[in-house]
Design an enzyme around this catalytic site. Structure first.
Site, PDB file in Angstrom:
ATOM      1  N   HIS A 262      10.214   8.773  -3.917  1.00  0.00           N
ATOM      2  CA  HIS A 262      11.444   9.065  -3.189  1.00  0.00           C
ATOM      3  C   HIS A 262      11.204   9.267  -1.693  1.00  0.00           C
ATOM      4  O   HIS A 262      12.163   9.316  -0.921  1.00  0.00           O
ATOM      5  CB  HIS A 262      12.132  10.290  -3.790  1.00  0.00           C
TER       6      HIS A 262
ATOM      7  N   LYS B  56      22.969   1.513 -16.118  1.00  0.00           N
ATOM      8  CA  LYS B  56      21.880   0.609 -16.492  1.00  0.00           C
ATOM      9  C   LYS B  56      20.786   1.373 -17.232  1.00  0.00           C
ATOM     10  O   LYS B  56      20.242   0.899 -18.235  1.00  0.00           O
ATOM     11  CB  LYS B  56      21.295  -0.070 -15.254  1.00  0.00           C
ATOM     12  N   ASP B  57      20.447   2.552 -16.724  1.00  0.00           N
ATOM     13  CA  ASP B  57      19.452   3.380 -17.403  1.00  0.00           C
ATOM     14  C   ASP B  57      19.936   3.777 -18.789  1.00  0.00           C
ATOM     15  O   ASP B  57      19.161   3.800 -19.752  1.00  0.00           O
ATOM     16  CB  ASP B  57      19.139   4.628 -16.576  1.00  0.00           C
TER      17      ASP B  57
ATOM     18  N   GLU C 187      -6.512   2.950 -31.708  1.00  0.00           N
ATOM     19  CA  GLU C 187      -5.091   2.624 -31.740  1.00  0.00           C
ATOM     20  C   GLU C 187      -4.830   1.374 -30.899  1.00  0.00           C
ATOM     21  O   GLU C 187      -5.599   1.040 -29.990  1.00  0.00           O
ATOM     22  CB  GLU C 187      -4.263   3.791 -31.198  1.00  0.00           C
TER      23      GLU C 187
ATOM     24  N   SER D 281      12.793   3.261  -3.568  1.00  0.00           N
ATOM     25  CA  SER D 281      12.364   2.280  -4.562  1.00  0.00           C
ATOM     26  C   SER D 281      12.199   0.901  -3.939  1.00  0.00           C
ATOM     27  O   SER D 281      12.885   0.544  -2.975  1.00  0.00           O
ATOM     28  CB  SER D 281      13.388   2.203  -5.697  1.00  0.00           C
TER      29      SER D 281
END
Length: 385
Positions: free
Chosen positions: A205, A231-232, A275, A209
């Site tokens: 920030h 959108k998120d 894994e 972005s």
């Protein structure tokens, strides 16, 4: 109205408002920019489910395996907590890997966001350590032998290697002391990851972005709310459905069946594999015939990622306008998938040879980066001339 404005000026609310509500975002952000918030949701899921699981888990070699079975069979909702935690780890890595590859494609590591990228690499390293020691806690066959194999790699370090292994084990073998300290670290590290994530967001920030075009968007920004949270939200719903499919319909598909067998130091599994999210790094480790060389190769993976912002010479961020880099990027994606497949194959021909070739290309991508930017700049100059 005046009262509402005075409330928003309070430190807690003003911070929330500045970073999540009125935060200025480039107007052309796509759905690929939603994986950061998804990673935060995954971390919260892991912390919450982990805290409740710790209430019923017993970190003792004679009781650990059976305490996990107790959680699954006797604790109300215990099976849901366990499956959410186990599959949540896989979802966390899926989201973070997509987040990293999106950053590679769109050049989110380029100046002035070097600190954002480096903090992201630190978070990835902490995630890998946390997931590894968490994999040991069920104390099944694969847990025990995975811990034995991976921790013993430190013995390859000159002078201090054996001391490090003894400290990791808490003795001269993987035993009760190992399980206790791994449990303590597994409980602590997610909170350190949360702190690193806050620093990651703060660094992001500071300069804002990146965006799909990779250009300066300071003159074309809009508030995060109410435009981008939708959108998120779409991404969160899709993620919830994806996670639910694994939790409710295929909870063990990403795990190893040998881990449902209690740990037995006298019986070595035929094929020890970690894994799935460790497999690319594990393949690189296995590709080096020398133990010290394998450990150095793992270290070089993270050194390469750390160095990427500082060796980048391209003036163009987004691969949309870098056709050569775009091809190399997709080759890197394919290479990482190939390494993941090689990591779960037996250590024999032709898998060893394929793994060595794939490992060379992985590091070659980072070696080419400084020269690629200069080459692209030269081609653009010649084209313009």
């Amino acid at each position: 109205m005046a009262r509402r404005l005075s409330i928003l000026k309070q430190p807690i609310f003003s911070t929330f408002n500045n970073h999540l509500v009125d935060y200025p975002s480039p107007s052309n952000l796509s759905y690929w920019w939603g994986f950061g918030s998804l990673a935060g949701i995954c971390l919260v899921i892991q912390i919450i489910t982990g805290i409740f699981l710790a209430m019923h888990y017993t970190p003792h070699v004679d009781l650990a395996f059976y305490s996990v079975e107790h959680i699954m069979r006797d604790v109300q909702g215990g099976w849901l907590l366990r499956y959410m935690h186990a599959n949540g780890a896989s979802m966390f890595f899926i989201v973070v890997y997509l987040h990293i590859f999106r950053g590679l494609y769109y050049g989110s590591y380029a100046s002035p966001r070097e600190l954002v990228w480096c903090l992201g690499v630190v978070i990835l390293l902490l995630m890998i350590v946390t997931a590894f020691i968490g994999y040991v806690l069920p104390w099944g066959q694969m847990s025990f032998w995975g811990a034995t194999v991976i921790t013993s790699l430190a013995s390859a370090i000159p002078v201090v290697g054996d001391t490090i292994v003894t400290w990791l084990w808490g003795g001269f073998s993987v035993d009760n002391a190992t399980l206790n300290r791994f449990f303590s670290l597994h409980y602590l590290l997610p909170f350190i990851i949360a702190g690193a994530s806050i620093l990651h967001i703060a660094a992001l920030h500071q300069y804002g972005s990146n965006n799909p075009l990779g250009i300066n968007s300071s003159v074309d920004k809009i508030a995060f709310y109410p435009y981008f949270y939708v959108k998120d939200l779409v991404g969160w719903v899709a993620f919830a459905i994806f996670l639910s499919i694994f939790v409710f319909y295929a909870p063990n598909v990403l795990g190893h069946p040998d881990n449902y067998i209690p740990a037995n130091p006298m019986s070595t599994p035929a094929h020890i594999v970690p894994e799935w999210y460790f497999l690319p790094i594990y393949a690189i480790l296995r590709s080096i015939p020398n133990k010290l060389g394998g450990v150095a190769a793992i270290g070089l993976v993270f050194v390469s990622l750390f160095a990427l912002p500082f060796i980048n010479t391209s003036y163009v961020r987004s691969s949309t306008f870098r056709p050569i880099h775009q091809k190399l990027f997709w080759l890197l994606v394919a290479d990482c998938l190939l390494l993941g497949w090689i990591g779960c194959q037996p250590v024999e021909a032709p898998y060893v040879t394929i793994g060595q070739i794939a490992s060379v290309f992985f590091f070659l991508y980072f070696a080419i980066t400084p020269f690629l930017g200069k080459l692209e700049a030269k081609l653009i100059k010649n084209h313009c001339a």
